[in-house]
Scaffold this motif. Structure first.
Motif, mmCIF file in Angstrom:
data_model
loop_
_atom_site.group_PDB
_atom_site.id
_atom_site.type_symbol
_atom_site.label_atom_id
_atom_site.label_comp_id
_atom_site.label_asym_id
_atom_site.label_seq_id
_atom_site.Cartn_x
_atom_site.Cartn_y
_atom_site.Cartn_z
ATOM 1 N N GLU A 547 0.868 -1.177 0.000
ATOM 2 C CA GLU A 547 0.000 0.000 0.000
ATOM 3 C C GLU A 547 0.908 1.231 0.000
ATOM 4 O OE1 GLU A 547 -4.154 1.433 1.325
ATOM 5 O OE2 GLU A 547 -3.295 -0.049 2.671
ATOM 6 N N VAL A 548 0.713 2.113 -0.967
ATOM 7 C CA VAL A 548 1.630 3.250 -1.114
ATOM 8 C C VAL A 548 0.977 4.540 -0.611
ATOM 9 C CG1 VAL A 548 2.835 4.701 -2.802
ATOM 10 C CG2 VAL A 548 2.949 2.206 -2.982
ATOM 11 N N ILE A 549 1.789 5.303 0.152
ATOM 12 C CA ILE A 549 1.405 6.665 0.539
ATOM 13 C C ILE A 549 2.389 7.559 -0.205
ATOM 14 C CG2 ILE A 549 1.125 8.275 2.457
ATOM 15 C CD1 ILE A 549 1.268 5.655 4.273
ATOM 16 N N ALA A 550 1.902 8.402 -1.096
ATOM 17 C CA ALA A 550 2.835 9.180 -1.919
ATOM 18 C C ALA A 550 2.839 10.644 -1.506
ATOM 19 C CB ALA A 550 2.436 9.069 -3.385
ATOM 20 N N VAL A 551 4.020 11.249 -1.597
ATOM 21 C CA VAL A 551 4.115 12.707 -1.502
ATOM 22 C C VAL A 551 4.206 13.193 -2.946
ATOM 23 C CG1 VAL A 551 5.446 14.665 -0.641
ATOM 24 C CG2 VAL A 551 5.347 12.541 0.696
ATOM 25 N N ALA A 552 3.213 13.924 -3.390
ATOM 26 C CA ALA A 552 3.127 14.278 -4.814
ATOM 27 C C ALA A 552 2.847 15.761 -4.996
ATOM 28 C CB ALA A 552 2.010 13.462 -5.470
ATOM 29 N N THR A 553 3.264 16.246 -6.162
ATOM 30 C CA THR A 553 3.098 17.680 -6.465
ATOM 31 C C THR A 553 1.683 17.958 -6.981
ATOM 32 O OG1 THR A 553 5.428 17.775 -7.053
ATOM 33 C CG2 THR A 553 4.065 19.584 -7.833
ATOM 34 N N ILE A 559 0.028 9.915 -10.324
ATOM 35 C CA ILE A 559 0.001 9.292 -8.995
ATOM 36 C C ILE A 559 -1.419 8.950 -8.521
ATOM 37 C CG2 ILE A 559 0.609 9.666 -6.544
ATOM 38 C CD1 ILE A 559 3.270 10.781 -7.540
ATOM 39 N N PRO A 560 -2.427 9.829 -8.770
ATOM 40 C CA PRO A 560 -3.773 9.446 -8.325
ATOM 41 C C PRO A 560 -4.283 8.159 -8.965
ATOM 42 C CG PRO A 560 -3.696 11.775 -8.870
ATOM 43 C CD PRO A 560 -2.387 11.187 -9.309
ATOM 44 N N ASP A 561 -3.718 7.780 -10.130
ATOM 45 C CA ASP A 561 -4.119 6.499 -10.735
ATOM 46 C C ASP A 561 -3.495 5.320 -9.998
ATOM 47 O OD1 ASP A 561 -5.657 7.618 -12.631
ATOM 48 O OD2 ASP A 561 -4.081 7.645 -14.183
ATOM 49 N N LEU A 562 -2.430 5.601 -9.231
ATOM 50 C CA LEU A 562 -1.720 4.508 -8.565
ATOM 51 C C LEU A 562 -2.161 4.316 -7.126
ATOM 52 C CD1 LEU A 562 1.874 5.316 -9.924
ATOM 53 C CD2 LEU A 562 0.325 3.531 -10.718
ATOM 54 N N THR A 563 -2.472 5.428 -6.446
ATOM 55 C CA THR A 563 -2.843 5.311 -5.033
ATOM 56 C C THR A 563 -3.804 6.430 -4.630
ATOM 57 O OG1 THR A 563 -2.023 5.341 -2.759
ATOM 58 C CG2 THR A 563 -0.747 6.610 -4.335
ATOM 59 N N ASP A 564 -4.613 6.133 -3.613
ATOM 60 C CA ASP A 564 -5.506 7.182 -3.073
ATOM 61 C C ASP A 564 -4.856 7.898 -1.906
ATOM 62 O OD1 ASP A 564 -7.463 6.428 -4.795
ATOM 63 O OD2 ASP A 564 -8.373 4.978 -3.384
ATOM 64 N N ASN A 565 -3.766 7.329 -1.401
ATOM 65 C CA ASN A 565 -3.132 7.897 -0.203
ATOM 66 C C ASN A 565 -2.065 8.898 -0.641
ATOM 67 O OD1 ASN A 565 -4.529 5.870 1.318
ATOM 68 N ND2 ASN A 565 -2.946 4.429 0.641
ATOM 69 N N ILE A 566 -2.441 10.177 -0.675
ATOM 70 C CA ILE A 566 -1.499 11.171 -1.214
ATOM 71 C C ILE A 566 -1.389 12.375 -0.269
ATOM 72 C CG2 ILE A 566 -0.956 12.687 -3.175
ATOM 73 C CD1 ILE A 566 -2.651 10.822 -4.925
ATOM 74 N N PHE A 567 -0.139 12.756 0.006
ATOM 75 C CA PHE A 567 0.116 14.051 0.637
ATOM 76 C C PHE A 567 0.444 15.000 -0.512
ATOM 77 C CE2 PHE A 567 2.154 11.281 4.083
ATOM 78 C CZ PHE A 567 1.041 11.314 4.905
ATOM 79 N N TRP A 568 -0.469 15.909 -0.791
ATOM 80 C CA TRP A 568 -0.222 16.863 -1.894
ATOM 81 C C TRP A 568 0.656 18.007 -1.393
ATOM 82 C CZ3 TRP A 568 -1.096 15.392 -6.606
ATOM 83 C CH2 TRP A 568 -2.135 14.490 -6.876
ATOM 84 N N VAL A 569 1.649 18.355 -2.192
ATOM 85 C CA VAL A 569 2.497 19.510 -1.843
ATOM 86 C C VAL A 569 2.545 20.458 -3.043
ATOM 87 C CG1 VAL A 569 3.970 18.332 -0.147
ATOM 88 C CG2 VAL A 569 4.621 18.286 -2.560
#
Ligand code: M6R
Length: 613
Positions: A547-553, A559-569
């Motif tokens: 399960e991936v938690i991504a930090v994404a721009t 990235i939203p196609d890969l995971t729902d767990n996103i910290f948007w920056v």
């Protein structure tokens, strides 16, 4: 790693000492104690556990006196129980000592003292100090001489404060080596002594810092300094600008949360007075550098521990990319014993929040002894790492109380960037256009940090989702690889969840075997030059059921196609992106620990400044 406070004057010393200890509790919280001179005899209260236990004890059985010393302990020798709590009193009940450091030869000293009939009441190394002072006093020395003789018998690094009913008008303090500082605060008809400034700042802004191998005899109206051989020393009194109110929790539940939120301000302060946006220039006056000296620098070795070391790893990339100076990062505890190859064209640059970390100071001493130029990037004003350096970039973050470092992590990221631009400018390795571009990129950083902080509710939601995990893997590449290390360190130190930081490209060489649904992967994937590579790593982790938690721009569509767990920056120039990507990871660790009901500011087994090896 212990905290020390002492007072001599006309006021009741107990509340002054307890308040001072409160400001130092982050230094150690295994036990606490206070001793005061009350009508010619020494009264002591000590208790195991946090300072609140001692406060309750003092409430039940008050003690009063106009001279006193107190201590919060981070146990080294002997369990954190009441018997081993400081202050330690001698056999006659006339001498009492608090101590920071380790008496390295305490076993042999203890044996000698026991053979002479001394009965020990604790398992600590510190108790040998008070028995030695007592012994030398009994053989005809005065208190000052007895402390001096004691120092010549004990090995190791120490901060020591001694008080005696035989000489009730004084406190004697000493510093040998790097076991934490000793600072004397000057008042009117009263004086203070402490291991750290915050303990005494509410009473005075005038301070004298003891150097290694110095002693002080403090009375209510006077302070004398001498070296440990007894030769008097002239001293300078420093005026301190820190605001004691900055060390209050205010509206926040924890210091850590407050300090995370202070980063808009601390990063603004970091730029203020150093960056001229109109001229596209950076100036770091405190480094006392000129063009000739800058051009001579052939190599930089950044040395530090823990979080400060992670800041150094980002610094290496910046110094090499911007200033084109070969830079290494050396873990201070290794560097000090590495017999490194250094010369006068090498800079040893120490990064340290406290400026008192024993390993970092020893690494600096190694640099000094081998003829390197010594710089430091330090937060605590007046600390040893600030004083012994040839040049210093002071962090502009104010006191950091939470044991887990946050604002004192992002400030050195900017400091390293400023240093790189400054060195590049002085040595002429950068075009004016590039310099203008790099400088103007800085302007937006505080407000981008503010935007990340505004997204705290999103971080809280993911913290709720993942708080019961037992393991997490943090992955990053390039300039965000150190942020993976730092994110993992933050999580493990305050939440006790096992977390590992890893260079993402290395995952396939081993850690990939660990990945399953119970091992979430935090992937730092902002729009930086390593973005495409990170997307592949995320895909690899997901293909193994992770399960991936991504930090994404903001605006990223992959990235939203890969995971729902996103910290948007928010989008950030890549060389400054670590400042931004750090923020959600700090908040994530904070909220998980807080949701688990843990002691966020004073996590188990840790201390704010690590003044022992
Ligand atoms: O005071 P320093 O920056 O020299 O401290 C170095 C480390 O002990 C420190 O960063 C430690 O890793 C912190 N607990 C991190 O949050």
């Amino acid at each position: 790693m212990c905290g020390i406070v002492g007072y001599i004057g006309d006021r009741d010393s107990t509340p002054i000492i307890l308040n001072g200890l409160k400001r130092l509790e982050y230094r150690g919280y295994d036990s606490a104690g206070v001793a005061v001179l009350d009508n010619g005899s020494i009264e002591i209260r000590r208790d195991a556990g946090k300072l609140s236990h001692l406060e309750a004890l003092v409430n039940d059985t008050p003690l009063h006196g106009k001279i006193g010393i107190g201590h919060t302990r981070w146990a080294t020798h002997g369990e954190p129980n009441i018997r081993n709590a400081h202050p330690h009193i001698g056999s006659t009940g006339e001498f009492v000592v608090v101590h920071n450091g380790i008496v390295e030869n305490y076993l042999e000293l203890r044996e000698e003292l026991v053979a002479e009939g001394t009965v020990f009441k604790s398992e600590t190394d510190t108790e040998t100090i008070v028995h030695l002072v007592e012994k030398f006093y009994a053989s005809g020395s005065n208190l000052e001489e007895a402390v001096r003789q004691t120092l010549s018998h004990i090995r190791g690094a120490h901060g020591i404060v001694v008080m005696s009913s035989r000489e009730p008008d004084k406190i004697v303090a000493a510093r040998v080596g790097n076991a934490g500082g000793v600072v004397i605060g000057l008042g009117k008809g009263e004086n203070f002594v402490a291991s750290d400034l915050p303990a005494i700042l509410e009473h005075t802004r005038k301070a004298i810092f003891l150097e290694s191998h110095q002693m002080a005899v403090i009375t209510k109206d006077d302070v004398r300094l001498m070296d440990i051989k007894g030769t008097p020393i002239a001293f300078t009194v420093q005026k301190i600008a820190w605001d004691p109110v900055a060390a209050e929790k205010g509206e926040y539940r924890h210091f850590m949360q407050k300090e995370i939120h202070e980063q808009v301000r601390s990063l603004t302060d970091t730029l203020a007075g150093r960056v001229d946006f109109d001229k596209g220039r950076v100036v770091l006056h405190e480094l006392k550098l000129d063009v000739e000296r800058a051009k001579k620098i052939k190599r930089i070795i950044i040395t530090a521990c823990g979080t400060a070391g992670h800041a150094g790893m980002v610094g290496k990339i910046l110094l090499e990319r911007i200033a084109r100076i070969p830079t290494e990062v050396a873990i201070a505890s290794e560097f000090r014993y590495a017999d490194p190859l250094l010369d006068e064209d090498t800079v040893v640059l120490a990064i340290s929040q406290s400026g008192e970390t024993a390993d970092t100071l020893a690494a600096m001493e190694e640099g000094r002894s081998k003829g390197a130029m010594l710089w430091s990037n330090v937060n605590a004003i007046g600390s040893q790492a600030m004083r012994i350096a040839d040049g210093c970039i002071s962090m502009q973050v104010g006191p950091e109380i939470g044991v887990a470092s946050t604002k004192a992590f992002t400030a050195p990221l900017l400091d390293m960037y400023l240093l790189a631009v400054y060195l590049a400018d002085l040595s002429g390795t950068i075009s004016p256009e590039k310099r203008f571009e790099l400088v103007s990129d800085l302007a937006g950083i505080p407000s981008l940090v503010g935007q990340c902080l505004d997204r705290e509710p999103d971080v809280l939601r993911l913290a709720q989702k993942f708080k019961n995990m037992n393991h997490m893997l943090y992955l990053g590449r390039g300039i965000n690889m150190p942020i993976a290390y730092e994110g993992a360190l933050k999580l493990k130190e305050i939440s006790y969840i096992h977390a590992e930081g890893y260079p993402a490209g290395e995952m396939k060489h081993g850690p990939i075997a660990l990945i399953d649904r119970n091992m979430p992967v935090v992937a730092l994937a902002p729009k930086d030059p390593w973005y495409d590579k990170m997307i592949s790593q995320i895909e690899q982790a997901m293909a193994r059921g992770g399960e991936v938690i991504a930090v994404a721009t903001d605006g990223d569509t992959l990235i939203p196609d890969l995971t729902d767990n996103i910290f948007w920056v928010p989008e950030t120039p890549w060389m400054l992106s670590p400042v931004i990507t750090s923020i959600p990871l700090q908040l994530f660790a904070y909220h998980i620990a807080s949701l688990l009901g843990l002691d966020v500011d004073q996590p188990r087994n840790l201390a704010k400044s690590v003044t022992v090896e």
